[in-house]
Scaffold this motif. Structure first.
Motif: not given
Lengths: 280, 280, 280, 280
Positions: B219, B222-223, C250, D219, D222
């Protein structure tokens, strides 16, 4: 605006591209060009339009120019890896995942003395030179004349060649007077038979200096690790894998393609050999 | 025989252990001790016998001493990684496979200026300091007082602390006058929210300087990669895996256990942002 | 409610736990218990409370019971892998990543005939038996009596033992009359010297049947692959790595720990050997 | 000599190629051809010469024929994987490393009932069909007509189509009467949004049956793992990597190229959901 001989290795505070600098022209990750710029450099034809590279002189690194097709080209200051990736190569190169680990494990840094055999296309030579610069030395041996000529050309344009000493010979046939025994911090063996060079490496290295052997096959790794147990401790053999991640909003995943193998890295730290203890 | 302040970072040609030197006492890969030696150092009790460490003074690096149980202990000159592995740690450390790659990719070398946020236990700080020594700087920020105190202690004993500037604060709350904008070669972001530091990193870095973000999770990777596309080019995200090979005559195989994950490394090179081209 | 001998391998439509069934009591991934239940089964003491396993009889698979400490325990129908993971073991087991690949590559399915040497703790035997059930056969050889006794016990409770034929002997010393030459679909060699069994495997296998060799070391893989080129085609050698992902909202990332190596899988398909062609 | 409809799935003891059989013509790993042979099959033109495939009828599997250029072609009996690799494909296929693991983990075997959504090119369908054959069923759903038509053709020639039930529809829009709730052993979800199918999968599966979700991105992994914690236990997410080894005398090493990523496999076992316990 003219670059001195040292410009390539200077970190100029004002960060301006001088005539004579080598610049990495960047369109995207697969379309980059590394070339020397002067006010008279002829334009450069590419699939994304003509790049008037002379326009780069006087601009700041990180700024951009526009091709005749309206594409934006960024002007980047090349680092050692850019030179290596853009070098003329006749040999398999060692990858940053591998030489970064060698440097990190062996503590290579400014002022260190490196022995390298063989030079190949000079990729590792360039990387080591950048790290030991300006007060260290990379003493590199290569038997093949075609390789050493390419390596010299590759290293020269990087600005680090003042710390590289090329030898066009087999180091085991070198007079012992040509190097200072016990003075090297790192011996890098990138030949098919690294075990045959271990006595020389042991002679060259200072006590507790590192030897690293580049081994493409499991057989070489096995043979050299056996031999290392003679004059070296802290013997280890590793392989390092790099996987690219395509990190994109909502659809992050590793790349489908990866390099599955480059080499094993076998290493040890030189000790003064001692007779076996009576009780062991 | 007394070591000066600089001894730890000297490559003394004669390679002799001086009083005041820090020495890595090596029995085998799992049994090593890193300590400062003087002629008065008290003996050290271990499972392989008592090590009279004072005996080391005056010996050459790479030689050995014998414990009271007859075991041979080799005297090795520690490199940055040895200090890192033997440091007091309250945080997850970054591994040599990772920081070696950061250095190799970004061209880090003597004289470079590094911005680091946060310091943690000072492992990466030590590695960077060893590479930029003696003329560069590592400017490192940490908000937690307990961490920065440990980091200071860890870095001090390595001999590289003269190039490290510690700041006990959040860098985004720092006056812009406290650093020289556009002068750093590498920004290393090791916080939970590296994307929030990208504007600062962009301000600090010279054009085409590198930012590297340590991302434990997909995450974060990715961000931060999405955010990097703003002011950076050559954006990449990689993970590096190291596998140990047990290379033994006739029975070579990879180790059964390995570390499956440390972090993703997201990086880019700073550019001067430009308005989008009309035709794109 | 009483389970017949076949109950363990039945897929009863009504999905009810019968007396005599083996049930996997599941608290979490690390706390599971596999045991046979009857109306008289004594309670089972665990760190999460006493499980009254007799209560399971008559409940549906997938439902749950509560321990004396108020923890919920789910009642799962065990599959072959659960039996393998809960078996008594004196040998290194082969992992699902490996035996799944063997089955997928070789086309193993109901009715196939498998030759296995050696049986070890019967893990692979169990998996193969579950796939060839009810009309195939797994003919498995093991020289060590302690191993074969454990394996028999392990396989028996799985309900698949009717298709397994155990031989407590070295198969190369077996009368050729004890097996039908040219009739096996898969030969699985899990011994230290699989190359010595290749002639036998070749004799046993039907034309184009598969041999798979479990090789812990690179040396074994190398030797057996060389030998395979004699009577086999489509020779390949692979290693399979499994990495767990901790997928959490997350903060998704791979597990820190992983198994770095189990074995190499060397394989080929049996051909009728022919004299070399004149023109090759 | 004529093959019956069942010949493709028979393990004929005499191992003779019958007219109507599908045969894998093997020259080397990269040059193979899978085709149906009859006494009237026309010759097949290849870079290694003309293969008179009609000659194969009556020969034993594993034997060979010679091309007009004098190259030897081996006659192999295809297994499910050969059919999959030779199938017409419009979609990314799932690899044997992945579907082998799914089968090994879920205990898939003869007689099992599988629910699959979506069918794609029918690769996984073929593999599952071969495992549950002859008494199980693979109930597979696909919305796209072009895909399902290809999949039908691909599965038909494998000989396993009698256990496959194709549905050209979205399973969530299917009448509940079209399937037997609580009767499936495995639900395989290979769509972009597997979490939306979990309620249906839960309804279809018998208690403690497995659901497996094919997730190309982190994603998806998850999101689906979060959703799985509702009605499933033993939730795990793995990725499986296969590395080829080039095992050759004295120069064994992994292949330089490998596939770096196919998908993550997220799975769980169906439970009867229960209200949370008071004390937890």
């Amino acid at each position: 605006l003219t670059a001195t001989d040292q410009s390539a290795v200077n970190n100029s505070a004002d960060n301006v591209i001088l005539a004579g600098d080598r610049v990495l022209f960047y369109y995207d990750a697969r379309r980059t060009w590394l070339t020397r710029v002067t006010e008279n450099s002829p334009p450069f034809h590419t699939h994304v339009g003509i790049i008037k590279i002379a326009e780069a002189v006087g601009l700041a690194y990180g700024s951009s120019i526009i091709t005749t097709l309206g594409c934006r080209i960024f002007l980047l200051k090349p680092v050692a890896l850019d030179y290596i990736m853009k070098s003329e190569r006749r040999t398999q190169i060692v990858y940053p995942k591998d030489f970064g680990y060698i440097a990190a494990r062996s503590g290579l840094r400014s002022g260190c003395k490196v022995f390298e055999c063989g030079t190949g296309s000079g990729g590792l030579t360039t990387f080591f030179a950048s790290l030991v610069y300006p007060t260290g030395v990379v003493h590199t041996f290569e038997e093949r004349e075609d390789f050493i000529n390419i390596a010299k050309k590759n290293v020269e344009r990087t600005g680090f060649s003042s710390v590289v000493k090329f030898e066009h010979t087999n180091p085991t046939r070198t007079e012992r007077s040509s190097y200072q025994a016990g003075s090297y911090d790192l011996a890098l063996l990138d030949t098919g038979d690294p075990w045959n060079l271990l006595p020389l490496a042991s002679d060259l290295l200072r006590g507790s200096g590192f030897v690293f052997c580049i081994c493409p096959t499991t057989n070489q790794a096995e043979t050299v690790c056996e031999a290392l147990s003679q004059n070296f401790v802290d013997v280890e053999c590793v392989e390092i894998l790099l996987r690219r991640i395509e990190a994109r909003l909502g659809k992050t995943r590793p790349s489908m393609r990866m390099i599955g193998h480059t080499c094993y890295l076998a290493s040890g730290r030189k000790i003064k050999p001692e007779p076996p203890l009576e009780n062991s």
